[in-house]
Design an enzyme around this catalytic site. Sequence first.
Site, PDB file in Angstrom:
ATOM      1  CG  HIS A  76      47.853  46.507  44.210  1.00 39.04           C
ATOM      2  ND1 HIS A  76      46.494  46.690  44.289  1.00 39.04           N
ATOM      3  CD2 HIS A  76      48.289  47.383  43.266  1.00 39.04           C
ATOM      4  CE1 HIS A  76      46.111  47.626  43.440  1.00 39.04           C
ATOM      5  NE2 HIS A  76      47.194  48.058  42.805  1.00 39.04           N
ATOM      6  CD  GLU A  96      45.800  43.608  48.608  1.00 37.34           C
ATOM      7  OE1 GLU A  96      44.682  44.065  48.892  1.00 37.34           O
ATOM      8  OE2 GLU A  96      46.693  44.296  48.060  1.00 37.34           O
ATOM      9  CB  CYS A 133      41.736  46.698  44.060  1.00 39.63           C
ATOM     10  SG  CYS A 133      43.129  45.763  43.376  1.00 39.63           S
ATOM     11  CB  CYS A 168      44.202  42.455  45.361  1.00 35.50           C
ATOM     12  SG  CYS A 168      45.655  43.492  44.975  1.00 35.50           S
TER      13      CYS A 168
END
Length: 151
Positions: A51, A53, A81, A84
Site C-alpha cells: 500500500h 502508506e 485501511c 495502514c
Amino acid sequence: MNAKFMLEALALAAEAAAQGEVPVGCVITLGDEIVGRGRNRRETGKNALAHAEIEAINQACENLGGWRLHKCDMYVTLEPCPMCAGAIMNSRILNLYFGASDPKAGACGSVFDLFSYPVNHKPNVVPGVMEAECREALREFFRDLRAKKAK
C-alpha cells in the site's frame, strides 16, 4: 496543512494508475521536506502489503534513521485501511491528511475509526483534503477499468 504535498500524493496516484494500480499516493513530510513517498503497488508487486502508506512509512524510516515519525505528517489520497491506520499509529505520525473517504475499507471514520480506541498514539486526522480531485482520480480509474472489461 500544505496543498502542495497532496498534489505530490496525487502525482504518485497517477503513476500508480498508469501501471494499472488503484490510484493511491502518499507522501510523508518533516517540516517542508518530503521524507517518504509511496504509491499503490499491490498488483505489480503481487503483495497485499504494498500500500502507498506502508511504502512511504518504510522510506521515511530509512531516510530519517528510525521508526518514530512523531514529527512527521502524512498526506494520502485515500482514507487509510485498517492495516495502514495501524502502521500510522505504530510509526507515531503526528498529522494525517487524507483526500477521499473509503466507504468499503476506511479505518479513519468511514467504516470504523481505529483512532477512536484507547491506544498509545493517535494522529490528528484531517479528512477531505482536495477531496474532489482525489475522488475523481479513483472514479476515472474504475470507469476506465470497467470500460476495458466490457470490451
